[in-house]
Design an enzyme around this catalytic site. Structure first.
Site, mmCIF file in Angstrom:
data_model
loop_
_atom_site.group_PDB
_atom_site.id
_atom_site.type_symbol
_atom_site.label_atom_id
_atom_site.label_comp_id
_atom_site.label_asym_id
_atom_site.label_seq_id
_atom_site.Cartn_x
_atom_site.Cartn_y
_atom_site.Cartn_z
ATOM 1 N N THR A 64 -0.522 0.950 68.496
ATOM 2 C CA THR A 64 -0.942 2.174 69.183
ATOM 3 C C THR A 64 -2.352 2.596 68.764
ATOM 4 O OG1 THR A 64 1.344 2.853 69.388
ATOM 5 C CG2 THR A 64 -0.293 4.597 69.554
ATOM 6 N N SER A 97 12.009 0.749 54.432
ATOM 7 C CA SER A 97 10.556 0.683 54.588
ATOM 8 C C SER A 97 10.105 1.529 55.778
ATOM 9 C CB SER A 97 10.152 -0.784 54.790
ATOM 10 O OG SER A 97 8.818 -0.887 55.180
ATOM 11 N N ASP A 136 9.721 12.931 66.239
ATOM 12 C CA ASP A 136 8.866 11.746 66.352
ATOM 13 C C ASP A 136 9.719 10.570 66.806
ATOM 14 O OD1 ASP A 136 6.654 10.142 66.243
ATOM 15 O OD2 ASP A 136 6.444 10.162 64.066
ATOM 16 N N LYS A 137 9.021 9.508 67.179
ATOM 17 C CA LYS A 137 9.686 8.276 67.600
ATOM 18 C C LYS A 137 9.029 7.126 66.859
ATOM 19 C CE LYS A 137 8.498 4.694 70.472
ATOM 20 N NZ LYS A 137 7.194 4.018 70.588
ATOM 21 N N HIS A 138 9.835 6.114 66.566
ATOM 22 C CA HIS A 138 9.273 4.897 65.986
ATOM 23 C C HIS A 138 9.870 3.716 66.737
ATOM 24 C CE1 HIS A 138 7.252 2.510 62.982
ATOM 25 N NE2 HIS A 138 8.345 1.774 62.851
ATOM 26 N N SER A 139 9.111 2.637 66.815
ATOM 27 C CA SER A 139 9.602 1.458 67.517
ATOM 28 C C SER A 139 9.395 0.239 66.647
ATOM 29 C CB SER A 139 8.821 1.328 68.829
ATOM 30 O OG SER A 139 8.598 -0.009 69.152
ATOM 31 N N LYS A 165 8.503 5.686 55.218
ATOM 32 C CA LYS A 165 7.204 6.131 55.745
ATOM 33 C C LYS A 165 7.391 7.236 56.784
ATOM 34 C CE LYS A 165 5.715 1.967 56.981
ATOM 35 N NZ LYS A 165 6.328 0.781 56.399
ATOM 36 N N LYS A 166 8.303 7.000 57.722
ATOM 37 C CA LYS A 166 8.452 7.945 58.850
ATOM 38 C C LYS A 166 8.892 9.320 58.378
ATOM 39 C CE LYS A 166 7.212 7.009 62.892
ATOM 40 N NZ LYS A 166 6.083 7.584 63.475
ATOM 41 N N ARG A 189 7.069 -8.154 49.409
ATOM 42 C CA ARG A 189 8.038 -8.794 50.317
ATOM 43 C C ARG A 189 7.359 -9.840 51.191
ATOM 44 N NH1 ARG A 189 10.119 -4.181 53.665
ATOM 45 N NH2 ARG A 189 11.247 -5.789 54.765
#
Ligand code: URA
Length: 442
Positions: free
Chosen positions: A123, A186, A83-86, A190-191, A171
């Site tokens: 997204t 954080s 997977d990818k996260h940005s 999740k990821k 936060r």
């Protein structure tokens, strides 16, 4: 908690510059998830971390405890789970192309995405421009779609990393969001709950980036690559330019239109495709689907040219409730804004700089994002054909086209866009697109 510190003792330890053990951290985070720890205690803890920082071991412990605070997905699939996260941006439609593209090369991508946040697009909001697309399938259906098409892009479900939901909420109202250890745990908590074999992270730098300075972006990229890798998920972080919208459009339906063009192989050298390709190469290497960069590039070009990547996107849309012929007839399904105008500059010139955050906020104000959590998004609005840094604009060549609900909204957005773009006489070049690569050093 007989053998562990009381919450107030753990907070005192962090307040006084001590180090929390993995065992203590796990018990504390579990207490956050099951509500034995109060909001006041969470706030004191996050402020102590904000002020004193955390060691790498502490961030790894906070990350794994957050990941394990709810369900952690398990997969049994004939290929790597990647997977990818940005960190988010403007005109950043990378996920929409990348997920189907790497799935067409043999990877499996269970992508849990978000909605627009602040000035950045989401997204899920973009995908919901497609009538019928359901980003909240049951967990069983999510698994089926990942298995049958290789990719499913959906929203976060209730039981993934519940500790982060509370931590982030506190936060947000205690001035403790801007802490690299807390951001790292954080995002990754999740990821990593989606059961990945490898992760690629796209950390943005520039006027539309979430992090305020290039140094902070760099620090976050390093932190994420190292912490995720040490937590057991090999991770590479790329530092990429967000000093102008990544695609030449920003909004929801307008970004879906661009996604389809890119999946058809058009504009293969555009900035957004260059970033997407670099991330895809890293994912195929990390997933051990290729031996190295050259093989990855060949595989990726074939998946695009053969139509396989577009086909995976079409199947994902159909499996998640969208029209079966969406990619053949997008104009039939995507609503268009009632007002669409070219935005011309007040004087001619060359685009020198773009305040990308301001462009994103203008899309939000047009209705393309949310000013309040419960607001509805207008998928039709935004900007298209945005001039890039270095482009010449004048009374014939506009800065962009604005898509709006009304003439008034279009005029306001046009003024905001003109203010966000700095013109000059000198030639100008965009910042380097791929600024650095950090591989985790477990
Ligand atoms: N995104 C997250 O998910 N968490 C943060 O702390 C910051 C951005």
């Amino acid at each position: 908690m007989a053998h562990t510190l009381l919450p107030q003792e753990l907070i005192r330890l962090k307040r006084d510059g001590g180090e929390i053990s993995a065992e203590e951290m796990t018990a504390f985070v579990q207490g956050i998830a099951d509500e034995r720890i109060s909001d006041a205690q969470i706030g004191a803890f996050t402020m102590a971390v904000f002020l004193n920082g955390m060691s790498r071991e502490e961030v790894v412990a906070l990350t794994t405890a957050t990941r394990d605070s709810g369900q952690v997905m398990q997969w049994d699939l004939p290929g790597p789970i990647v997977d990818k996260h940005s960190t988010g941006g403007v005109g950043d439609l990378v996920s929409l192309v990348l997920g189907p593209w790497v799935a067409a090369c043999g990877a499996f991508v269970p992508m849990i995405s978000g909605r627009g946040l602040g000035h950045t697009g989401g997204t899920l909001d973009k995908l919901e421009s497609i009538p019928g697309y359901n980003p909240y399938p049951s967990p069983a259906r999510f698994g089926e779609v990942v298995k049958s098409t290789g990719v499913a892009i959906i929203g976060q479900t209730g039981n993934l990393a519940p500790a982060d939901k509370r931590l982030y909420g506190v936060r947000d109202v205690t001035a403790t969001v801007e802490s690299i250890p807390l951001i790292t745990a954080s995002i990754l908590g999740k990821k990593l709950a989606s059961g990945l074999d490898a992760l690629v992270m796209d950390v943005k730098v520039g006027s539309g980036a979430f992090m305020p300075t290039p140094e902070k972006s760099r620090e976050l990229a390093k932190s994420i690559a190292n912490v995720a890798t040490q937590a057991g998920t090999p991770t590479t972080a790329l530092l990429t330019d967000m000093s102008q919208p990544l695609a030449p459009c920003a909004g929801n339906a307008v970004e879906i239109v661009e996604t389809l063009a890119l999946l058809r192989g058009e504009r293969s050298d555009s900035r957004v495709m260059q970033v997407t390709r670099e991330l895809a190469v890293e994912m195929l290497i990390a997933g051990k689907l290729v031996a190295g960069r050259e093989e990855a590039l060949v595989k990726l070009e074939y998946a695009l040219a053969s139509g396989a990547a577009a086909d995976v996107f079409a199947r994902m849309v159909r499996e998640l409730g969208g029209p079966a012929d969406f990619i053949e007839r997008p104009a039939h399904y995507l609503a268009t804004a009632p007002v669409i105008h070219a935005v011309y500059p007040e004087q001619s010139g060359t685009v020198q700089r773009i305040d990308t955050r301001a462009v994103g906020m203008s899309v939000v104000e047009l209705g393309g994002g949310r000013l309040r959590n419960d607001a509805r998004v207008d998928h039709r609005v935004g900007f298209s054909d945005i001039a890039e840094i270095g482009a010449h604009v004048d009374s014939q060549r506009p800065l962009a086209r604005v898509h709006a609900q009304s003439e008034d909204a279009a005029a306001r957005a046009a003024a905001q866009l003109r203010a966000a773009v700095t013109l000059g006489e000198a030639p100008a070049t965009a910042d380097t697109l791929l600024q650095d690569t950090f591989r985790g050093d477990a």
